[in-house]
Design a protein around this motif. Structure first.
Motif, PDB file in Angstrom:
ATOM      1  N   ALA A 323       0.843  -1.207   0.000  1.00  0.00           N
ATOM      2  CA  ALA A 323       0.000   0.000   0.000  1.00  0.00           C
ATOM      3  C   ALA A 323       0.876   1.254   0.000  1.00  0.00           C
ATOM      4  O   ALA A 323       0.573   2.233  -0.694  1.00  0.00           O
ATOM      5  N   GLU A 326       2.232   1.738  -3.392  1.00  0.00           N
ATOM      6  CA  GLU A 326       1.189   2.135  -4.343  1.00  0.00           C
ATOM      7  C   GLU A 326       0.806   3.615  -4.175  1.00  0.00           C
ATOM      8  O   GLU A 326       0.407   4.273  -5.141  1.00  0.00           O
ATOM      9  N   THR A 327       0.945   4.136  -2.955  1.00  0.00           N
ATOM     10  CA  THR A 327       0.523   5.518  -2.685  1.00  0.00           C
ATOM     11  C   THR A 327       1.160   6.541  -3.632  1.00  0.00           C
ATOM     12  O   THR A 327       0.444   7.322  -4.270  1.00  0.00           O
ATOM     13  N   ARG A 329       2.376   6.060  -6.528  1.00  0.00           N
ATOM     14  CA  ARG A 329       1.922   5.789  -7.912  1.00  0.00           C
ATOM     15  C   ARG A 329       0.540   6.383  -8.144  1.00  0.00           C
ATOM     16  O   ARG A 329       0.286   7.005  -9.182  1.00  0.00           O
ATOM     17  N   VAL A 330      -0.358   6.225  -7.165  1.00  0.00           N
ATOM     18  CA  VAL A 330      -1.700   6.811  -7.301  1.00  0.00           C
ATOM     19  C   VAL A 330      -1.592   8.327  -7.359  1.00  0.00           C
ATOM     20  O   VAL A 330      -2.244   8.993  -8.168  1.00  0.00           O
ATOM     21  N   ARG A 331      -0.728   8.867  -6.508  1.00  0.00           N
ATOM     22  CA  ARG A 331      -0.572  10.321  -6.474  1.00  0.00           C
ATOM     23  C   ARG A 331      -0.085  10.831  -7.833  1.00  0.00           C
ATOM     24  O   ARG A 331      -0.566  11.853  -8.340  1.00  0.00           O
ATOM     25  N   VAL A 347      -6.322   9.659  -1.996  1.00  0.00           N
ATOM     26  CA  VAL A 347      -5.159   8.913  -2.498  1.00  0.00           C
ATOM     27  C   VAL A 347      -4.922   7.672  -1.641  1.00  0.00           C
ATOM     28  O   VAL A 347      -4.694   6.574  -2.161  1.00  0.00           O
ATOM     29  N   GLN A 350      -7.591   4.976  -2.207  1.00  0.00           N
ATOM     30  CA  GLN A 350      -7.433   4.382  -3.534  1.00  0.00           C
ATOM     31  C   GLN A 350      -6.233   3.435  -3.585  1.00  0.00           C
ATOM     32  O   GLN A 350      -6.300   2.367  -4.204  1.00  0.00           O
ATOM     33  N   ALA A 351      -5.152   3.807  -2.924  1.00  0.00           N
ATOM     34  CA  ALA A 351      -3.954   2.956  -2.925  1.00  0.00           C
ATOM     35  C   ALA A 351      -4.270   1.618  -2.262  1.00  0.00           C
ATOM     36  O   ALA A 351      -3.933   0.551  -2.798  1.00  0.00           O
ATOM     37  N   ASN A 354      -6.601  -0.411  -4.547  1.00  0.00           N
ATOM     38  CA  ASN A 354      -5.871  -0.984  -5.681  1.00  0.00           C
ATOM     39  C   ASN A 354      -5.111  -2.240  -5.275  1.00  0.00           C
ATOM     40  O   ASN A 354      -5.100  -3.238  -5.998  1.00  0.00           O
ATOM     41  N   ARG A 360      -5.781  -2.417 -10.493  1.00  0.00           N
ATOM     42  CA  ARG A 360      -5.784  -0.983 -10.219  1.00  0.00           C
ATOM     43  C   ARG A 360      -7.058  -0.309 -10.769  1.00  0.00           C
ATOM     44  O   ARG A 360      -7.463  -0.570 -11.890  1.00  0.00           O
TER      45      ARG A 360
END
Ligand code: CO
Length: 459
Positions: A323, A326-327, A329-331, A347, A350-351, A354, A360
């Protein structure tokens, strides 16, 4: 001799950061007249979460609180924090509501309105700034500080120039997560000072332990004002200590016009107040600690604990590393929003989603959808087109300013509320937090009827 001025945050940000804004008016009323003599540049005492919490948990009228503080502190500038077009809530309001809110904040006693937007979108700041200036108050334009490939010195300077052009008479660097290091602060303050002739205020938090160094380097670069908190309410997720910085800066030859005896009286007063909140569990020891992990992950402390509790509820604490990876990447996909309310929640959630879904953007919250439609404003960098398409399908995102699509709401709401609202301030409380205000109005009415009844029986 370079002069450094102080904004005392105990009533707002320190209170909010350490103990979820649960400080009731009665707990600080006895010290206000003393604080009025300290020589602060300003006392930050209103806005942010104070409004919401007054209504939600403290059964206090936030407007009444402001008027009472104003009456007890006639000689000190009172400052509030305003989330631009979000006012004090979590969505965008129409322009007429933003204007009315600013007018009444000033009318009830506010001198300085610090205005920020989670995305640093000037479109979300301009109406609040314009109205603040019109009302004769100081508009302090705040930069929500973050790091990303698009958050360059050049872009920050561009924003600062826009803030000045819109009417701001001071600039605030708002490092809500305490992730701004001393070098970054030095470079940013220097760049702003080179670009505009406005006082610069630096706002940071002790979360990661950088704050004292960051503030010192800011002052060396020419910062005029720093935000600090009385010692018992300083440190941890709060601001750096007022008294400590006054001491250190004087030792280094800066002019500090604070009255030490008054500062001591303020600290002496708040120490048992703080201890009471530690004893009843409102102030948790971990809020007072230093958390360097936030620097590694570049996420605010509050967001890290949200991620943890979200994973815990899903019984998936073992997925934390994924997680956290992934944070960012989402940002990046979402155009590098600064991680501050409400974008940090979007964010983070969502992370986690995903990671747990194994695909995702298979599931997306309504907030992220609205964000992709442009309802929170223009993003710092464009949203990744593939991700936007995945989330919105064939729906076209908004190109203009979201608030322009909202119909005026103040007069209409006032008419609908009728007798329930006794003042324009009541109408504004209702527009910001309808259910909370409704309950508050009903409780107020019931309490008054009770008083009338008792008085009658006594006679
Ligand atoms: Co803050």
């Amino acid at each position: 001799m370079q002069k450094v001025q102080f904004v005392e945050t105990v009533l707002r940000d320190a209170n909010q950061s350490l103990m979820a804004t649960r400080l009731p008016y009665d707990k600080f009323e006895p010290i206000l007249e003393t604080m009025d003599k300290a020589g602060y540049y300003a006392v930050e005492c209103w806005g942010g979460a104070t409004f919401d919490v007054c209504l939600r948990y403290l059964n206090e009228d936030p407007w009444e609180r402001l008027r009472k503080i104003r009456a007890k502190m006639p000689n000190t500038k009172l400052q509030m924090l305003l989330r631009g077009q979000n006012i004090l809530g979590y969505k965008h309001y129409p322009d007429d509501v933003v204007r009315k809110f600013v007018q009444h904040a000033v009318k009830n006693g506010i001198d300085i309105i610090r205005i920020f937007d989670a995305l640093n979108d000037p479109d979300n700041l301009k109406v609040a700034i314009e109205e603040t200036v019109k009302c004769g108050a100081v508009a302090s334009g705040a930069i929500s500080y973050t790091t990303s490939p698009v958050h360059t010195l050049e872009n920050y300077v561009k924003l600062v120039k826009e803030l000045k052009a819109m009417g701001c008479s001071t600039i605030c660097i708002k490092d809500m997560a305490g992730i701004m290091g001393p070098k970054e602060a030095y470079d940013l303050v220097s760049a702003i000072k080179d670009a505009v002739d406005l006082p610069v205020d630096v706002h940071t938090h002790c979360t990661t332990g950088l704050a004292f160094m960051t503030l010192l380097k800011s002052v060396e670069a020419g910062a005029d004002i720093i935000d600090t908190a009385t010692p018992p309410f300083s440190g941890g997720t709060s601001q750096a200590s007022t008294d400590t910085l006054a001491y250190a800066l004087r030792q280094l030859g800066y002019a500090v016009d604070l009255d030490d005896a008054v500062l001591k009286a303020v600290a002496d007063y708040f120490k048992p107040v703080r201890d009471g909140f530690i004893a009843d569990g409102t102030l948790m020891p971990k809020s007072m600690a230093t958390d360097t992990q936030c620097l590694t992950y570049q996420v605010p402390g509050g967001m890290l604990s949200n991620l943890l509790s979200q994973l815990k509820t899903m019984n998936a604490l073992d997925r934390l590393d994924e997680a956290l990876a992934e944070t960012p990447r989402v940002r990046k996909d979402l155009g590098y929003p600064p991680l501050v309310t409400p974008t940090s929640q979007m964010v983070g959630v969502q992370a986690v989603t995903n990671v747990l879904q194994g695909e995702r953007y298979k599931k997306v919250s309504n907030e992220v959808k609205a964000y992709c439609r442009g309802e929170y404003g223009h993003t710092p960098a464009p949203i990744d087109p593939a991700v936007q398409k995945l989330i919105l399908g064939d729906e076209k995102p908004l190109e203009g300013r979201y608030a322009d699509t909202l119909a005026p709401a103040f007069e209409k709401t006032k008419a609908e509320l009728g007798d329930k609202a006794r003042s324009d301030e009541d109408v504004l409380s209702y527009i910001a937090f309808p259910q909370l205000a409704e309950t508050f109005f009903a409780d107020r009415q019931a309490a008054e009827e009770k008083v009338v009844k008792y008085t009658f029986e006594e006679m």
